[in-house]
Write a protein that holds these residues in place. Structure first.
Motif, short mmCIF file in Angstrom:
data_model
loop_
_atom_site.label_atom_id
_atom_site.label_comp_id
_atom_site.label_asym_id
_atom_site.label_seq_id
_atom_site.Cartn_x
_atom_site.Cartn_y
_atom_site.Cartn_z
N ALA A 29 26.96 16.92 44.58
CA ALA A 29 26.78 16.56 45.98
C ALA A 29 25.87 17.75 46.98
O ALA A 29 25.12 17.46 47.56
CB ALA A 29 28.10 16.20 46.82
N LYS A 33 22.09 17.69 48.42
CA LYS A 33 22.03 18.00 49.91
C LYS A 33 21.01 19.21 49.89
O LYS A 33 20.21 19.10 51.11
CB LYS A 33 23.22 18.34 50.52
CG LYS A 33 23.16 18.44 52.00
CD LYS A 33 23.01 17.01 52.50
CE LYS A 33 22.76 17.05 54.07
NZ LYS A 33 22.14 15.92 54.54
N ASP A 37 15.86 16.49 51.51
CA ASP A 37 16.18 15.85 52.95
C ASP A 37 16.77 14.41 52.63
O ASP A 37 16.49 13.74 51.60
CB ASP A 37 15.00 15.57 53.86
CG ASP A 37 14.52 17.07 54.40
OD1 ASP A 37 15.33 17.87 54.25
OD2 ASP A 37 13.39 16.95 54.61
N PRO A 39 20.57 11.88 53.01
CA PRO A 39 22.10 11.79 52.70
C PRO A 39 22.41 11.96 51.27
O PRO A 39 21.48 12.09 50.50
CB PRO A 39 22.43 10.47 52.86
CG PRO A 39 20.99 9.42 52.64
CD PRO A 39 20.29 10.58 53.21
N ILE A 40 23.56 12.64 50.98
CA ILE A 40 24.08 12.78 49.46
C ILE A 40 23.95 11.67 48.62
O ILE A 40 23.88 11.44 47.51
CB ILE A 40 25.41 13.50 49.53
CG1 ILE A 40 25.15 14.85 50.07
CG2 ILE A 40 26.01 13.58 48.11
CD1 ILE A 40 26.70 15.54 50.44
#
Length: 191
Positions: A29, A33, A37, A39-40
């Motif tokens: 995760a 990140k 760029d 969301p995970i």
């Protein structure tokens, strides 16, 4: 009898594996990140048991501007996959967040893959052949027999065969074939 306890076994094993894999999942995760760029997690509505929709979770492997179409529709999919995403897909590590789907009861370890709206033709075939009566899985009979390299009617056929023959030993056979395919990078959805 196995059908009755399969969901309980799935949830128990999902919790155990989540605890065991928590540190690697946190590391993945963080890497997702910091390397691109966005969301995970990749979240998408998929069709599950009885063709009910639910949200599936995966580690994001594509850039955020990627169009939401099926992998087969891309002409240049490699341009949309992040460098880390290529590794995660090759090792099938992008699938790890689906452990949460198993714990929530949306999915099983073994079953027909949950499909998106871009695969609605297979969803409709499953409704006709009864394969939509079982919980979808992280891996399944169609995945160990060609995955995205087979035609839609073949996927639906394999899903039907699985739904008609669910058993502990059948699940173990599919699980073993999945591990072999991942180890040999055979039929793995790198794209």
């Amino acid at each position: 009898m196995y059908k009755g306890i399969k969901a309980i076994l799935d949830e128990f094993m999902g919790i155990c594996l989540t605890v065991i894999l928590l540190i690697p999942m946190i590391i993945i995760a963080i890497l997702v990140k910091i390397t691109s760029d966005g969301p995970i997690f990749f979240k998408q509505e998929r069709y599950g048991i009885h063709s009910q929709q639910f949200t599936i979770y995966k580690f994001r492997t594509m850039f955020i501007e990627t169009p939401e179409i099926s992998n087969q529709e891309f002409k240049d999919i490699d341009n949309f996959i992040t460098p880390l995403g290529k590794i995660l897909r090759r090792l099938s590590l992008d699938e790890l967040p689906q452990l949460f789907n198993i714990i929530m009861g949306d999915m099983s370890f073994i079953g027909p893959r949950p499909l998106s709206k871009s695969d609605i033709s297979v969803v409709r075939m499953r409704e006709k052949n009864g394969a939509n009566q079982v919980r979808p899985g992280i891996t399944g009979l169609a995945q160990v027999n060609g995955r995205n390299n087979i035609l839609d009617n073949e996927k639906a056929y394999f899903d039907q065969i699985y739904a008609e023959n669910i058993s502990f030993f059948y699940d173990m056979k599919i699980l073993f074939k999945t591990f072999v395919n991942v180890a040999l990078a055979r039929d793995i959805n790198r794209k």
